[in-house]
Enzyme design. Structure first.
Site, PDB file in Angstrom:
ATOM      1  N   HIS A 464       0.837  -1.205   0.000  1.00 25.95           N
ATOM      2  CA  HIS A 464       0.000   0.000   0.000  1.00 25.95           C
ATOM      3  C   HIS A 464       0.877   1.263   0.000  1.00 25.95           C
ATOM      4  O   HIS A 464       0.724   2.144  -0.846  1.00 25.95           O
ATOM      5  CB  HIS A 464      -0.903  -0.021   1.237  1.00 25.95           C
ATOM      6  CG  HIS A 464      -1.794   1.179   1.377  1.00 25.95           C
ATOM      7  ND1 HIS A 464      -3.126   1.154   1.011  1.00 25.95           N
ATOM      8  CD2 HIS A 464      -1.558   2.436   1.817  1.00 25.95           C
ATOM      9  CE1 HIS A 464      -3.656   2.353   1.227  1.00 25.95           C
ATOM     10  NE2 HIS A 464      -2.721   3.150   1.728  1.00 25.95           N
ATOM     11  N   GLU A 465       1.790   1.323   0.951  1.00 26.51           N
ATOM     12  CA  GLU A 465       2.627   2.525   1.056  1.00 26.51           C
ATOM     13  C   GLU A 465       3.536   2.660  -0.159  1.00 26.51           C
ATOM     14  O   GLU A 465       3.830   3.769  -0.605  1.00 26.51           O
ATOM     15  CB  GLU A 465       3.445   2.512   2.357  1.00 26.51           C
ATOM     16  CG  GLU A 465       2.605   2.515   3.644  1.00 26.51           C
ATOM     17  CD  GLU A 465       1.517   3.592   3.682  1.00 26.51           C
ATOM     18  OE1 GLU A 465       1.681   4.641   3.030  1.00 26.51           O
ATOM     19  OE2 GLU A 465       0.489   3.368   4.362  1.00 26.51           O
ATOM     20  N   HIS A 468       1.700   4.478  -2.846  1.00 28.44           N
ATOM     21  CA  HIS A 468       1.783   5.939  -2.663  1.00 28.44           C
ATOM     22  C   HIS A 468       3.151   6.441  -3.137  1.00 28.44           C
ATOM     23  O   HIS A 468       3.258   7.496  -3.762  1.00 28.44           O
ATOM     24  CB  HIS A 468       1.635   6.305  -1.178  1.00 28.44           C
ATOM     25  CG  HIS A 468       0.234   6.255  -0.654  1.00 28.44           C
ATOM     26  ND1 HIS A 468      -0.810   6.918  -1.246  1.00 28.44           N
ATOM     27  CD2 HIS A 468      -0.291   5.637   0.445  1.00 28.44           C
ATOM     28  CE1 HIS A 468      -1.931   6.715  -0.540  1.00 28.44           C
ATOM     29  NE2 HIS A 468      -1.637   5.932   0.483  1.00 28.44           N
ATOM     30  N   HIS A 471       3.385   6.936  -6.779  1.00 28.65           N
ATOM     31  CA  HIS A 471       2.643   8.138  -7.180  1.00 28.65           C
ATOM     32  C   HIS A 471       3.561   9.368  -7.090  1.00 28.65           C
ATOM     33  O   HIS A 471       3.431  10.312  -7.859  1.00 28.65           O
ATOM     34  CB  HIS A 471       1.430   8.285  -6.261  1.00 28.65           C
ATOM     35  CG  HIS A 471       0.299   9.101  -6.812  1.00 28.65           C
ATOM     36  ND1 HIS A 471      -0.832   9.352  -6.081  1.00 28.65           N
ATOM     37  CD2 HIS A 471       0.110   9.738  -7.995  1.00 28.65           C
ATOM     38  CE1 HIS A 471      -1.660  10.102  -6.804  1.00 28.65           C
ATOM     39  NE2 HIS A 471      -1.113  10.346  -7.961  1.00 28.65           N
TER      40      HIS A 471
HETATM   41 ZN   LIG Z   1      -2.931   5.178   2.031  1.00 27.43          ZN
END
Ligand SMILES: [Zn+2]
Length: 676
Positions: A464-465, A468, A471
Site C-alpha cells: 500500500h505505502e 503511494h 505516485h
Molecule cells: Zn494510504
C-alpha cells in the site's frame, strides 16, 4: 554561520545532510524560512507591474521553497523519529504555519492579482497545466474566504474558531468516556478468552491498580473481548458501554456539540456561497456532488445488506445451538463470526509468517514496479536519520527518477501506523527536481541474525505505502502544488490500494513468498485459504461502514438537523439497517466527522477509492493480465505521473475509458450473487 538547513546541500542527490543537522537548527530555520516566504508573498502582492502568470502564480509556487525544504525534513523526523525537542517544536510550529497560511489567503492585493488573471484567463495563452494551477489557486483562496468583506469576513473567522473548539471538545469528551469505563473480571468472567486477551486485561488491571483483569473501551481490548468472551451477559455490557461513548449525559456528552457543529458548518458553507456543507466539501473531490456519493453508496448497500442478512441467519442458528433464545443481537455478531471464521478459514498465522519475509516482500514490491514501469532500484550507502532506514536510487533507462527511503521497523520514537511522505516533491518549474520519498511502517524488528517476518496485513501495508511512493516517484508535472499525491482526497488512495492487488498475484507470491528456512514457496492451499479469508464477513463490514457514510452525508447534504440523533435514526430506518448491526461509528463518537472536518461528508471516500482500485485492477485483468504493458503505460500516463494536472474524474476516464463501476468491488467482496 549559516543554518545548515537553509544552505544548499552538497550531498549525493542533495539528500538532507542528516549527520550535520542539530535539533536546535530547526526552530531558527523554520522562522527564517517563514520570513523569506512572507517577504516573497509581499513582493508579489506589491508588484507594480500588471499581473502575469509568471509574476503571480509561478512566483507564488516558489515563495515557499525554503520553507518546504526545511519542513520536509522536520515533519518526517518529528513523525518517524521523535524526541522531546522535536515534539515541543512541532507544537510550536503548527500555529505559526496556520497563521502564515491565513495571511496569504486573506491578502487582498494578492487575491486581486489572481482574480485579474482568472478574468483574463482566455487571453493568457496558458497550457492545460497552467490553467489548472490557476483554477486551483483561485479556488483555494475563495474557499478560505478571500472574497468576503467586512462583517462576513469576521463572522467566518468566528465560525472557524468555534468549530475548532468544538472539534477539540468532541475529541476530549470521547477520550474521557473511553477512559472512564472499565469492567473488572472475576475468574468465572474469563470464559472463552484466549491467553493473550487475559494477559492484556491483567496488564491493564495492574496499570489501573485493580485487583485482577480489567476490560476497557480501548479498541485493542474491547474488540478481542467481544470476539472471544462466551459470557453473553458481559459481551452485552461491554458492547453497550462501547456504543454509548459520547452519549452518557453530563459534561462529556457530545450530542449538543454535534448539533452545533452541523449548524456552524452550514453557516460556513453559506457564507462562502454554497448551498450546503456537502456541496462545499465535495467541490474539490472526484465525486463532486452528494448525489454521486449517495448513488455509489446505494449501489453497494443493497447487495451488502443481502450478504449481511444471509450471514446473520447463519450466526443466529449458531446462537440457538448454544441454547440462547431470541434474535441475534449486536453483541453476538463478533463472537459467532469469530467461531465461524475459525471453522471455515482456519489460518495458522504462525505457519504463514515464515513465508512473508520483510526483505523478500520489499523485493517483491520493487520487482513489480520494475516489471510494470521499468523502474530500477540500487541500494544506496548514504548517511540517513536512523540506522534502520534503507535507501535506494531509483532510475529508468539510466535517468534518475527518485531516491526511495524505507523505514520499516517499529521503535519508541515513531508514531504508530504507516505512511508515505515526500521529503522533497517532484517539479519542473525552475529546473527539474526529482523527489525523495519515504515509506514508514511499524513492523516488529527481529532479533539480530533472524529475518524479519510479516503478517499478511503487514505485507499489504508494505505494498500500500509503496503504491503511494510510486505516485510520487513517477510524478512528471511542472508545478509542485499539483505533483505526486497532491490530488483529491477521494482519489489519493487509488494508487496505494491498487498496488495491494499485485501482492495477491499468484506468480508474485510464488516467487517471493518463500519459506525463511526451507526456501519452499507458499503451498497452494495456504494461499487459497489466505485469499479466501480476505472476503470473510464483508457483508457486516460493508453494512456498518455504509450506514455511517450515509448518515455523514445526510448530516451535510441538506439543512443542518436540529437533532442529529433523530436524523441518524431516520436515515437508518430508511435504509433498513439489519437488527444485529449498528453503525460503525454512531454520531456521538463519530470522530472522523466531528473531531475536525477532515472526513466530514467525506467518510464515503474509503469506499469510493475501493470501488476505483477494484475497477482499475479489473482493467488489467480484462486486458492482458496483471502485467499488461499497455495498461501499465496508461496507469502511469494518466494517473501515477499526472498529479492533479487534470480533474481526477477525467484522469480516471482517460485511463479506463469510463468512470468506475461497482461490479469489481462487489465481486471482490464476495457479493456477486446479490449484485444483479
Ligand atoms: Zn494510504
Amino acid at each position: 554561520m549559516t543554518n545548515i538547513l537553509l544552505a544548499d546541500w552538497e550531498t549525493p542527490f542533495a539528500l538532507p545532510p542528516f549527520g550535520q543537522i542539530d535539533d536546535g537548527d530547526f526552530g531558527p530555520a523554520i522562522d527564517a524560512a517563514l520570513e523569506i516566504a512572507r517577504a516573497a508573498v509581499a513582493e508579489i502582492a506589491a508588484n507594480p507591474a500588471p499581473a502575469t502568470f509568471a509574476n503571480t502564480i509561478e512566483a507564488l509556487e516558489c515563495a515557499d521553497d525554503k520553507l518546504s525544504k526545511v519542513l520536509g525534513v522536520f515533519f518526517n523526523l518529528a513523525s518517524a523519529d521523535a524526541n522531546p525537542a522535536r515534539e515541543a517544536l512541532q507544537r510550536d510550529v503548527s500555529p505559526k504555519l496556520a497563521a502564515y497560511s491565513a495571511e496569504v489567503t486573506m491578502n487582498a492585493d494578492l487575491f486581486a492579482r489572481i482574480e485579474a488573471l482568472w478574468l483574463a484567463r482566455d487571453t493568457l495563452d496558458l497550457d492545460a497545466e497552467q490553467a489548472r494551477v490557476l483554477l486551483l489557486t483561485r479556488r483555494r483562496f475563495m474557499r478560505a474566504g478571500a472574497l468576503l468583506e467586512g462583517g462576513d469576513r469576521d463572522r467566518l473567522k468566528a465560525v472557524m474558531q468555534r468549530l475548532a473548539e468544538l472539534g477539540t471538545e468532541f475529541t476530549q469528551n470521547l477520550l474521557s468516556d473511553e477512559r472512564e469505563w472499565a469492567l473488572e473480571l472475576s475468574d468465572s468472567d474469563l470464559a472463552g478468552l484466549p491467553g493473550f486477551v487475559v494477559a492484556a486485561a491483567r496488564a491493564v488491571g495492574e496499570e489501573r491498580g485493580a485487583g485482577g483483569p480489567v476490560v476497557t473501551l480501548s479498541r485493542s481490548l474491547i474488540t478481542p473481548f467481544l470476539m472471544f468472551s462466551s459470557r453473553r451477559d458481559l459481551r452485552r455490557r461491554a458492547y453497550e458501554a462501547y456504543v454509548a461513548r459520547g452519549a452518557n449525559g453530563g459534561a462529556t456528552d457530545n450530542r449538543a456539540i454535534a448539533a452545533e457543529t452541523l449548524k456552524l458548518r452550514e453557516e460556513r458553507a453559506r457564507l462562502l456561497g454554497y448551498e450546503t456543507f456537502a456541496a462545499f466539501k465535495l467541490e474539490t473531490e472526484m465525486a463532486k456532488t452528494p448525489e454521486a456519493v449517495r448513488d455509489l453508496l446505494t449501489r453497494v448497500w443493497v447487495p451488502a445488506r443481502a450478504a449481511a442478512e444471509a450471514d446473520a441467519s447463519i450466526l443466529e442458528n449458531m446462537l440457538h445451538a448454544d441454547c440462547h433464545e431470541g434474535p441475534l443481537e449486536p453483541w453476538d455478531w463478533h463472537y459467532y463470526s469469530q467461531k465461524r471464521r475459525q471453522a471455515e478459514h482456519d489460518l495458522d498465522e504462525a505457519a504463514l509468517k515464515p513465508y512473508l519475509q520483510l526483505d523478500r516482500m520489499i523485493e517483491a514490491a520493487l520487482a513489480v514496479a520494475n516489471r510494470l514501469f521499468g523502474l530500477e532500484f540500487s541500494p544506496l550507502d548514504v548517511p540517513l536519520y536512523h540506522p534502520d532506514v534503507r535507501a535506494w536510487e531509483v532510475t529508468r533507462e539510466g535517468r534518475q527518477m527518485a531516491v526511495f527511503l524505507g523505514d520499516y521497523f517499529a521503535r519508541g520514537s515513531k508514531r504508530s501506523g504507516a505512511w508515505c511522505s515526500a521529503m522533497r516533491s517532484q517539479r519542473k518549474l525552475g529546473g527539474e527536481v526529482r523527489p525523495i520519498v519515504v515509506n514508514v511502517c511499524n513492523f516488529a524488528k527481529p532479533e539480530t541474525g533472524t529475518p524479519a517476518l510479516l503478517s499478511w496485513d503487514d505485507a499489504r501495508t508494505l505494498f500500500h505505502e509503496f503504491g503511494h511512493a510510486l505516485h510520487q516517484m513517477l510524478s512528471d508535472v511542472t508545478f509542485e502544488s499539483i505533483s505526486g499525491t497532491s490530488v483529491a482526497r477521494d482519489f489519493v488512495e487509488l494508487p496505494s490500494q491498487l498496488y495491494e492487488h499485485w501482492l495477491e498475484v499468484p506468480e508474485v507470491l510464488a516467487e517471493f513468498a518463500i519459506h525463511a528456512e526451507t526456501g519452499a514457496p507458499m503451498p497452494d492451499d495456504m494461499r487459497a485459504r489466505l485469499l479466501g479469508a480476505a472476503t470473510y464477513d464483508m457483508g457486516f463490514q460493508t453494512v456498518e461502514y455504509v450506514a455511517s457514510a450515509l448518515v455523514d452525508l445526510a448530516f451535510h447534504a441538506g439543512p443542518a438537523p436540529a437533532d442529529p440523533m433523530q436524523k441518524q435514526a431516520e436515515v437508518l430506518e430508511g435504509i433498513g439497517l439489519p437488527r444485529a448491526i449498528r453503525m460503525r461509528h454512531a454520531t456521538p463518537h463519530f470522530a472522523h466527522v466531528f473531531s475536525g472536518d477532515g472526513y466530514s461528508s467525506g467518510y464515503y471516500s474509503y469506499m469510493w477509492s475501493e470501488v476505483m482500485d477494484a475497477d482499475a485492477f479489473a482493467a488489467f485483468e480484462e486486458a492482458g493480465g496483471a502485467f499488461d504493458p499497455e495498461m501499465a503505460g496508461r496507469l502511469e500516463r494518466f494517473i501515477l505521473s499526472a498529479g492533479s494536472r487534470q480533474d481526477e474524474g477525467q484522469a480516471y476516464v482517460d485511463f479506463r475509458g469510463s468512470l468506475p463501476g461497482v461490479e469489481a468491488l462487489l465481486r471482490g467482496r464476495g457479493f456477486v450473487d446479490g449484485a444483479a
